[in-house]
Design an enzyme around this catalytic site. Structure first.
Site, short mmCIF file in Angstrom:
data_model
loop_
_atom_site.label_atom_id
_atom_site.label_comp_id
_atom_site.label_asym_id
_atom_site.label_seq_id
_atom_site.Cartn_x
_atom_site.Cartn_y
_atom_site.Cartn_z
N LYS A 1 -10.36 -26.30 -18.15
CA LYS A 1 -11.00 -27.34 -17.34
C LYS A 1 -12.30 -26.76 -16.74
O LYS A 1 -13.21 -26.53 -17.36
CB LYS A 1 -10.02 -27.64 -16.33
CG LYS A 1 -8.86 -28.47 -17.09
CD LYS A 1 -8.13 -29.52 -16.33
CE LYS A 1 -7.30 -30.42 -17.29
NZ LYS A 1 -5.79 -30.49 -17.23
N TYR B 1 2.91 -29.55 -16.60
CA TYR B 1 2.24 -29.62 -18.13
C TYR B 1 1.30 -28.42 -18.38
O TYR B 1 0.83 -27.90 -17.72
CB TYR B 1 1.19 -31.10 -17.82
CG TYR B 1 0.61 -31.03 -19.14
CD1 TYR B 1 1.12 -31.71 -20.21
CD2 TYR B 1 -1.01 -31.21 -19.08
CE1 TYR B 1 0.70 -32.10 -21.44
CE2 TYR B 1 -1.56 -31.26 -20.27
CZ TYR B 1 -0.81 -31.87 -21.44
OH TYR B 1 -1.38 -32.34 -22.66
N ASP C 1 -0.19 -20.79 -15.09
CA ASP C 1 -1.14 -21.72 -15.70
C ASP C 1 -2.03 -22.20 -14.53
O ASP C 1 -1.90 -23.10 -13.98
CB ASP C 1 -0.34 -22.75 -16.40
CG ASP C 1 -1.28 -23.83 -17.32
OD1 ASP C 1 -2.44 -23.55 -16.90
OD2 ASP C 1 -0.58 -24.77 -17.77
C1 LIG Z 1 -4.87 -29.83 -18.62
C2 LIG Z 1 -3.94 -28.87 -18.51
C3 LIG Z 1 -3.71 -28.20 -19.64
C4 LIG Z 1 -4.13 -28.60 -21.00
O1 LIG Z 1 -5.46 -28.23 -20.97
P1 LIG Z 1 -6.30 -28.82 -22.31
O2 LIG Z 1 -7.50 -28.45 -22.33
O3 LIG Z 1 -6.31 -30.31 -22.08
O4 LIG Z 1 -5.64 -28.64 -23.81
C5 LIG Z 1 -2.70 -26.93 -19.50
N1 LIG Z 1 -2.36 -26.66 -18.20
C6 LIG Z 1 -2.57 -27.40 -17.15
C7 LIG Z 1 -1.98 -27.14 -16.11
C8 LIG Z 1 -3.54 -28.49 -17.26
O5 LIG Z 1 -3.68 -29.21 -16.06
#
Ligand SMILES: *Cc1c(COP(=O)(O)O)cnc(C)c1O
Length: 418
Positions: free
Chosen positions: A259, A138, A231
């Protein structure tokens, strides 16, 4: 029940009664009243030991006093200026000091924006169009990456409204599979701008990389002029001071963060080598902008948070994570069950499957009915984990050894009644 009434009311005004899909669970989600340390309190007077932690940001626990105080001080001076602040440089220096690939940083508002912008940058610097993503990762909710996505999208068909013209440039492969990766790169390497991955998959539960797989990706991308994007929206500042790239000793070209970086407030960032990052406007020609980029409240919260993420914190996180995972393994052994306990550092998840989990397809073999029974037993007994088999549980600085012990007793009951 107040939460039930609020949820019924919310459904009239907010699609599904929530502002983000994973928050909706059967029969209704509890509504938060307040958070403190390892505990979340709902409007019905219940208290939960929280392992969801807002899906990752609350690495110090709820309402960590030094962060709240720093934010209060900043709040009295205003919440947005439209001109730079000194703290943006301070936080950027902190990120650069910690994260191996980071020489320059652009602060944005969410992880979604971070990955969207990093992918744009990778396409610009390589002059290529296609990107590679792994099944079940994700990277936020934007069009480039909303293909066989993790988190709330697990098991759903790809979203309507995303043009095929966009997703045909996003190629999917299974995680931890050197053969599939090699075959793809041999065939399409000249068209690949980037490989983007969660170095530890945290949106289909928790799946670590196989030994050597990240090194392999680093080699393949260097040989083929492909930008490697880690990511680290979950792993950044959580599993080590410098994230997964420090933990595993593999340095990507670009990193995306979010986060934890905002210390409990909305924020994201992407970072990398100077020569790449200088392509970003206004020093370069790759456009990226945001009214709330580098917002002083989020920046202050993030900067204060990082001050408390020192070696002692990472050491203690490892120990607490081990205690949790070993505790779960012991419960399974006593009950002669062969489910999978996954995770590392302060990340963990229990998969209700007997098959080892190294990729999305294997994660999907988990019995979600069993998970839901487990989840509801925990909830009834005052332990809150994310309401999906395909999310990751987190432990914060605020969680005590007693919290974990108490939780394990409740988890044992949850496992046995699942
Ligand atoms: C939560 C998440 C995102 C998206 O971040 P948001 O602040 O919710 O847009 C992208 N990559 C990873 C790995 C995530 O866990």
């Amino acid at each position: 029940m107040k939460s039930e009434d609020l949820f019924n009311d919310a459904k009239n005004y907010l699609p599904g009664g929530v502002d983000s899909p994973v928050r909706a669970f059967e029969p209704y989600p509890f509504f938060a009243d307040k958070g403190e340390g390892s505990r979340l309190f709902d409007v019905d007077g219940n208290t939960y030991i929280d392992y969801c932690l807002a899906y990752g940001p609350l690495v110090l626990g709820h309402a960590y006093p030094p962060v709240m105080n720093a934010v209060k001080e900043q709040l009295l001076k205003g919440s947005a200026y439209g001109v730079p602040t000194e703290n943006e440089i301070n936080l950027a220096k902190e990120v650069v000091g910690r994260v191996p690939c980071a020489e320059m940083v652009r602060f944005v508002n969410s992880g979604t924006e971070a990955t969207m912008s990093a992918i744009r940058l990778a396409r610009a610097v390589t002059g290529k169009k296609k990107i590679v993503k792994f099944e079940g990762t994700y990277h936020g909710a934007h069009d480039y990456v909303l293909v066989k996505s993790g988190s709330g999208a697990v098991g759903l068909p790809d979203s309507p409204g995303v043009p095929e013209e966009t997703t045909k440039n996003t190629i999917l492969i299974p995680f931890n599979d050197e053969e599939a990766t090699t075959a793809l790169v041999e065939k399409q390497g000249d068209d690949l701008a980037a490989i983007i991955l969660e170095p530890v998959m945290g949106n289909v539960g928790c799946i670590p990389p196989k030994k050597g797989y990240l090194e392999f990706l680093r080699d393949v991308t260097l040989e083929n002029n492909i930008i490697l994007i880690f990511d680290e929206v979950i792993t950044g500042f959580r599993i080590a001071a410098g994230g997964a790239q420090e933990y595993f000793g593999v340095t990507p070209d670009l990193v995306t963060m979010g986060k934890i970086l905002g210390g409990g407030f909305p924020m994201g960032a992407f970072a990398g080598k100077k020569e790449l990052m200088e392509r970003i406007a206004p020093s370069g020609d790759v456009y990226q902008a945001g009214t709330f980029n580098g917002n002083p409240i989020s920046i202050t919260a993030g900067f204060e948070t990082l001050k408390h993420l020192d070696n002692k914190f990472y050491h203690e996180s490892e120990i607490k994570g081990l205690k949790m995972r070993r505790g779960l393994e012991d419960i399974l052994e006593d009950a002669s069950l062969e489910y999978q306990v996954a995770g590392l550092a302060s990340m963990f998840q229990l998969y209700f499957t007997n098959e080892p989990v190294w990729n999305y397809a294997q994660a999907k073999t988990a019995d979600t009915d069993k998970f839901h029974k487990y989840f509801h037993t925990l909830l009834r007994r005052g332990v809150f984990i994310p309401p999906s088999q395909f999310e990751c549980c987190f432990i914060s600085k605020a969680h005590s050894s007693e919290d974990i012990q108490m939780s394990l007793e409740i988890m044992e009951e949850g496992i046995k009644t699942a």
